[in-house]
Design a protein around this motif. Structure first.
Motif, PDB file in Angstrom:
ATOM      1  N   THR A  54      11.956 -61.426 -40.438  1.00 37.59           N
ATOM      2  CA  THR A  54      12.816 -62.830 -40.391  1.00 37.59           C
ATOM      3  C   THR A  54      11.983 -62.930 -39.358  1.00 37.59           C
ATOM      4  OG1 THR A  54      13.659 -60.859 -38.852  1.00 37.59           O
ATOM      5  CG2 THR A  54      14.590 -61.077 -41.035  1.00 37.59           C
ATOM      6  N   VAL A  55      12.821 -65.086 -39.606  1.00 45.93           N
ATOM      7  CA  VAL A  55      12.517 -65.889 -38.372  1.00 45.93           C
ATOM      8  C   VAL A  55      14.397 -66.576 -38.361  1.00 45.93           C
ATOM      9  CG1 VAL A  55      12.052 -67.748 -40.093  1.00 45.93           C
ATOM     10  CG2 VAL A  55      10.822 -67.648 -37.421  1.00 45.93           C
ATOM     11  N   ASN A  56      14.419 -66.765 -37.096  1.00 44.71           N
ATOM     12  CA  ASN A  56      15.606 -67.615 -36.708  1.00 44.71           C
ATOM     13  C   ASN A  56      15.796 -68.910 -36.564  1.00 44.71           C
ATOM     14  OD1 ASN A  56      16.915 -65.055 -36.901  1.00 44.71           O
ATOM     15  ND2 ASN A  56      16.483 -64.361 -35.152  1.00 44.71           N
ATOM     16  N   GLY A  57      16.348 -69.340 -36.901  1.00 44.60           N
ATOM     17  CA  GLY A  57      16.475 -71.128 -37.289  1.00 44.60           C
ATOM     18  C   GLY A  57      18.013 -71.825 -36.379  1.00 44.60           C
ATOM     19  N   THR A  58      18.186 -72.876 -35.745  1.00 45.57           N
ATOM     20  CA  THR A  58      19.493 -73.215 -35.745  1.00 45.57           C
ATOM     21  C   THR A  58      19.472 -74.738 -36.443  1.00 45.57           C
ATOM     22  OG1 THR A  58      19.548 -72.239 -33.546  1.00 45.57           O
ATOM     23  CG2 THR A  58      21.505 -73.916 -33.683  1.00 45.57           C
ATOM     24  N   VAL A  59      21.097 -74.734 -37.654  1.00 52.34           N
ATOM     25  CA  VAL A  59      21.519 -75.953 -37.962  1.00 52.34           C
ATOM     26  C   VAL A  59      22.077 -76.535 -36.777  1.00 52.34           C
ATOM     27  CG1 VAL A  59      22.413 -76.658 -39.998  1.00 52.34           C
ATOM     28  CG2 VAL A  59      21.824 -74.773 -40.233  1.00 52.34           C
ATOM     29  N   LEU A  60      21.635 -78.173 -36.602  1.00 50.41           N
ATOM     30  CA  LEU A  60      22.512 -78.498 -35.014  1.00 50.41           C
ATOM     31  C   LEU A  60      23.494 -79.513 -35.909  1.00 50.41           C
ATOM     32  CD1 LEU A  60      19.463 -78.854 -32.382  1.00 50.41           C
ATOM     33  CD2 LEU A  60      21.724 -77.481 -32.157  1.00 50.41           C
ATOM     34  N   CYS A  61      24.358 -80.336 -36.045  1.00 47.17           N
ATOM     35  CA  CYS A  61      25.060 -81.471 -36.140  1.00 47.17           C
ATOM     36  C   CYS A  61      25.801 -82.235 -34.958  1.00 47.17           C
ATOM     37  CB  CYS A  61      26.353 -80.986 -37.024  1.00 47.17           C
ATOM     38  SG  CYS A  61      25.724 -80.033 -38.872  1.00 47.17           S
ATOM     39  N   THR A  62      25.493 -83.156 -35.338  1.00 47.83           N
ATOM     40  CA  THR A  62      25.401 -84.502 -34.210  1.00 47.83           C
ATOM     41  C   THR A  62      26.307 -85.449 -35.146  1.00 47.83           C
ATOM     42  OG1 THR A  62      23.778 -85.912 -34.627  1.00 47.83           O
ATOM     43  CG2 THR A  62      23.853 -83.799 -33.025  1.00 47.83           C
ATOM     44  N   ASN A  63      27.246 -86.242 -34.207  1.00 46.77           N
ATOM     45  CA  ASN A  63      28.171 -87.339 -34.809  1.00 46.77           C
ATOM     46  C   ASN A  63      28.909 -86.977 -35.805  1.00 46.77           C
ATOM     47  OD1 ASN A  63      26.966 -89.055 -32.398  1.00 46.77           O
ATOM     48  ND2 ASN A  63      25.315 -89.877 -32.951  1.00 46.77           N
ATOM     49  N   VAL A  64      29.165 -86.156 -36.085  1.00 50.65           N
ATOM     50  CA  VAL A  64      29.955 -85.601 -36.944  1.00 50.65           C
ATOM     51  C   VAL A  64      31.163 -86.089 -36.684  1.00 50.65           C
ATOM     52  CG1 VAL A  64      31.408 -84.016 -38.264  1.00 50.65           C
ATOM     53  CG2 VAL A  64      28.863 -83.736 -37.510  1.00 50.65           C
ATOM     54  N   ASP A  65      31.940 -86.797 -37.530  1.00 49.61           N
ATOM     55  CA  ASP A  65      33.980 -86.715 -37.442  1.00 49.61           C
ATOM     56  C   ASP A  65      34.295 -85.480 -37.428  1.00 49.61           C
ATOM     57  OD1 ASP A  65      36.028 -87.704 -37.705  1.00 49.61           O
ATOM     58  OD2 ASP A  65      36.032 -88.716 -39.920  1.00 49.61           O
ATOM     59  N   THR A  79       4.854 -71.567 -48.143  1.00 47.10           N
ATOM     60  CA  THR A  79       3.562 -72.116 -48.600  1.00 47.10           C
ATOM     61  C   THR A  79       3.080 -70.769 -48.600  1.00 47.10           C
ATOM     62  OG1 THR A  79       2.605 -72.108 -45.977  1.00 47.10           O
ATOM     63  CG2 THR A  79       3.396 -73.736 -47.437  1.00 47.10           C
ATOM     64  N   ILE A  80       3.282 -69.818 -48.285  1.00 48.48           N
ATOM     65  CA  ILE A  80       2.461 -68.215 -48.232  1.00 48.48           C
ATOM     66  C   ILE A  80       3.933 -67.178 -48.700  1.00 48.48           C
ATOM     67  CG2 ILE A  80       3.272 -67.647 -46.454  1.00 48.48           C
ATOM     68  CD1 ILE A  80       0.622 -65.893 -46.490  1.00 48.48           C
ATOM     69  N   GLY A  81       3.838 -66.483 -49.532  1.00 47.56           N
ATOM     70  CA  GLY A  81       4.799 -65.277 -50.954  1.00 47.56           C
ATOM     71  C   GLY A  81       6.121 -66.013 -50.924  1.00 47.56           C
ATOM     72  N   SER A  82       7.442 -65.260 -50.600  1.00 47.94           N
ATOM     73  CA  SER A  82       8.886 -65.851 -51.149  1.00 47.94           C
ATOM     74  C   SER A  82       9.497 -65.424 -49.583  1.00 47.94           C
ATOM     75  CB  SER A  82       9.447 -65.340 -52.119  1.00 47.94           C
ATOM     76  OG  SER A  82       9.746 -63.773 -51.669  1.00 47.94           O
ATOM     77  N   ALA A  83      10.361 -66.413 -49.820  1.00 44.38           N
ATOM     78  CA  ALA A  83      11.803 -66.909 -48.242  1.00 44.38           C
ATOM     79  C   ALA A  83      12.840 -66.527 -48.960  1.00 44.38           C
ATOM     80  CB  ALA A  83      11.343 -67.994 -47.631  1.00 44.38           C
ATOM     81  N   LYS A  84      13.783 -66.563 -48.293  1.00 46.27           N
ATOM     82  CA  LYS A  84      15.458 -66.442 -48.574  1.00 46.27           C
ATOM     83  C   LYS A  84      16.131 -66.209 -47.143  1.00 46.27           C
ATOM     84  CE  LYS A  84      19.303 -63.895 -51.265  1.00 46.27           C
ATOM     85  NZ  LYS A  84      19.122 -61.922 -51.788  1.00 46.27           N
ATOM     86  N   LEU A  85      17.305 -67.303 -47.446  1.00 46.71           N
ATOM     87  CA  LEU A  85      18.151 -68.186 -46.860  1.00 46.71           C
ATOM     88  C   LEU A  85      18.991 -67.082 -47.001  1.00 46.71           C
ATOM     89  CD1 LEU A  85      18.210 -71.732 -45.893  1.00 46.71           C
ATOM     90  CD2 LEU A  85      18.217 -70.793 -44.201  1.00 46.71           C
ATOM     91  N   ASP A  86      20.211 -65.976 -45.377  1.00 47.57           N
ATOM     92  CA  ASP A  86      20.810 -65.661 -45.166  1.00 47.57           C
ATOM     93  C   ASP A  86      22.360 -67.004 -45.628  1.00 47.57           C
ATOM     94  OD1 ASP A  86      21.124 -67.233 -43.152  1.00 47.57           O
ATOM     95  OD2 ASP A  86      22.039 -65.220 -42.003  1.00 47.57           O
ATOM     96  N   LYS A  87      22.429 -68.169 -45.677  1.00 45.18           N
ATOM     97  CA  LYS A  87      23.619 -69.223 -45.270  1.00 45.18           C
ATOM     98  C   LYS A  87      22.638 -70.328 -45.983  1.00 45.18           C
ATOM     99  CE  LYS A  87      25.651 -67.936 -40.664  1.00 45.18           C
ATOM    100  NZ  LYS A  87      25.441 -67.575 -39.745  1.00 45.18           N
ATOM    101  N   LYS A 100      23.946 -70.276 -36.390  1.00 46.36           N
ATOM    102  CA  LYS A 100      22.972 -70.056 -36.691  1.00 46.36           C
ATOM    103  C   LYS A 100      22.672 -69.452 -37.972  1.00 46.36           C
ATOM    104  CE  LYS A 100      21.754 -69.096 -32.189  1.00 46.36           C
ATOM    105  NZ  LYS A 100      20.385 -70.573 -31.607  1.00 46.36           N
ATOM    106  N   ILE A 101      20.943 -69.798 -38.318  1.00 46.27           N
ATOM    107  CA  ILE A 101      20.626 -69.141 -39.779  1.00 46.27           C
ATOM    108  C   ILE A 101      19.194 -68.111 -39.622  1.00 46.27           C
ATOM    109  CG2 ILE A 101      21.039 -70.843 -40.570  1.00 46.27           C
ATOM    110  CD1 ILE A 101      18.581 -72.356 -40.925  1.00 46.27           C
ATOM    111  N   GLU A 102      19.367 -67.418 -40.865  1.00 47.12           N
ATOM    112  CA  GLU A 102      18.056 -66.399 -40.271  1.00 47.12           C
ATOM    113  C   GLU A 102      17.416 -66.350 -41.688  1.00 47.12           C
ATOM    114  OE1 GLU A 102      18.587 -61.651 -38.578  1.00 47.12           O
ATOM    115  OE2 GLU A 102      18.448 -61.629 -40.747  1.00 47.12           O
ATOM    116  N   ILE A 103      15.844 -66.658 -41.375  1.00 46.24           N
ATOM    117  CA  ILE A 103      15.091 -66.733 -42.956  1.00 46.24           C
ATOM    118  C   ILE A 103      14.423 -65.145 -43.476  1.00 46.24           C
ATOM    119  CG2 ILE A 103      13.430 -67.820 -44.176  1.00 46.24           C
ATOM    120  CD1 ILE A 103      14.345 -70.275 -42.039  1.00 46.24           C
ATOM    121  N   SER A 104      14.531 -64.298 -44.332  1.00 49.90           N
ATOM    122  CA  SER A 104      13.536 -63.158 -44.646  1.00 49.90           C
ATOM    123  C   SER A 104      12.998 -64.030 -45.293  1.00 49.90           C
ATOM    124  CB  SER A 104      14.319 -62.511 -45.401  1.00 49.90           C
ATOM    125  OG  SER A 104      15.439 -62.245 -44.881  1.00 49.90           O
ATOM    126  N   ILE A 105      11.635 -63.081 -45.079  1.00 44.57           N
ATOM    127  CA  ILE A 105      10.170 -63.537 -45.495  1.00 44.57           C
ATOM    128  C   ILE A 105       8.852 -62.349 -46.389  1.00 44.57           C
ATOM    129  CG2 ILE A 105       7.798 -64.693 -45.031  1.00 44.57           C
ATOM    130  CD1 ILE A 105       9.239 -66.302 -42.523  1.00 44.57           C
TER     131      ILE A 105
END
Length: 306
Positions: A54-65, A79-87, A100-105
């Motif tokens: 698994t690998v983690n990332g962040t979705v950043l939103c700026t200047n949102v009303d 580019t290799i195998g399969s991946a799935k997002l938790d959100k 926060k998001i998590e990707i299963s590879i």
């Protein structure tokens, strides 16, 4: 004329100010959504492993009303195998928010680490009557090195005469996913040396992923080596695997050496012929001496009779 020019200049300045204020106002309400990797992903792809991570990332939103929620739809491609997002679907409301998001590879085994692989998260967003593209995030996927090899000999039994030299060919196939070096040793070397069987040193050999090479083992015997069958226990070790104390990989292989009595060489035959000739010469001399003695005795008796 000057008055006309002044009026035109004032109008241009006024239009520029209006344009600037309009641009600033629009810029203030521009929404930006970006996926930012928090880490890279290392995957164990050795035989028997699950080859997932698994690998983690962040979705950043700026200047949102703040008054209008933003709907984000994400997709992931690897580019290799399969991946799935938790959100894959996220709703955010408020300025400068993050999620926060998590990707299963999941990847197939035996993947080479030579090629760089990535997992890409992209998508689009909607907010009121506006929409846009999510700035994609690229997550690095690193298959870990593993070391394996196969070992065999097409002729593990050799016959040699006392005092002669012979060779064993050992075929090594690199079945790991990375290049590797291999070293050889004789487990029962001391025991064999007591029988005057010796082994010149064997250099380290390097083999690329999926390649194979022949390791030649030289065996020397002595004229004092007793006849019989000798077991040579060879051990091959993967140098790359020794970097991991818990995964040092070695393989033992048994070879058989049959030592037989040496044949008489040319020099020995010549010595034997000389010995025979010398013996015959001695016999001839003895025979001549006996004949001479007999002739003398006969001559003496003949003289007495007269």
């Amino acid at each position: 004329m000057r008055r006309v020019c002044s009026i035109i200049a004032i109008i241009l300045i006024f239009l520029s100010i209006i344009n600037y204020l309009s641009f600033s106002s629009e810029a203030d309400i521009i929404t930006q959504v970006e996926v930012v990797p928090d880490s890279f992903c290392e995957v164990d792809v050795s035989p028997g492993s699950l080859a997932n991570a698994t690998v983690n990332g962040t979705v950043l939103c700026t200047n949102v009303d703040p008054a209008t929620p933003i709907f984000i739809n994400l997709t992931v491609n690897s580019t290799i195998g399969s991946a799935k997002l938790d959100k894959p679907h996220i709703v955010i409301q408020g300025s400068h928010s993050s999620e926060k998001i998590e990707i299963s590879i999941q990847i197939s085994g035996l993947i080479s680490p030579y090629v760089e692989h990535v997992c890409i998260v992209s998508g689009y967003w909607e907010q009121g009557g506006t929409n846009g593209t999510v700035i994609e995030g690229r997550f690095l996927i690193i298959p870990l090195n593993f070391y394996r090899f196969n070992l065999h000999s097409e002729n593990p039994l050799k016959e040699v005469r006392q005092g002669e030299r012979t060779y064993f060919d050992l075929i090594i196939i690199n079945t790991g996913n990375y290049h590797d070096d291999y070293i050889m040793d004789i487990v029962n070397r001391e025991e064999l040396e007591l029988s005057n069987i010796s082994f010149p040193s064997v250099p380290i050999i390097s083999i690329e992923q999926g390649g194979q090479k022949i390791l030649k083992l030289t065996v020397d015997t002595s004229s004092e080596t007793p006849e019989g069958d000798y077991q040579i226990l060879v051990i091959i070790t993967s140098v790359g695997s020794e970097n991991n104390e818990d995964e040092s990989i070695s393989e033992e292989y048994n070879l058989t050496l049959n030592v037989i009595k040496r044949s008489k060489g040319k020099d020995e035959s010549d010595d034997w012929e000389m010995d025979v000739l010398f013996f015959l010469l001695i016999l001839f001399i003895i025979a001549v001496v006996i004949i001479v003695i007999i002739m003398i005795i006969i001559l003496i008796r003949s003289m007495r009779i007269q």
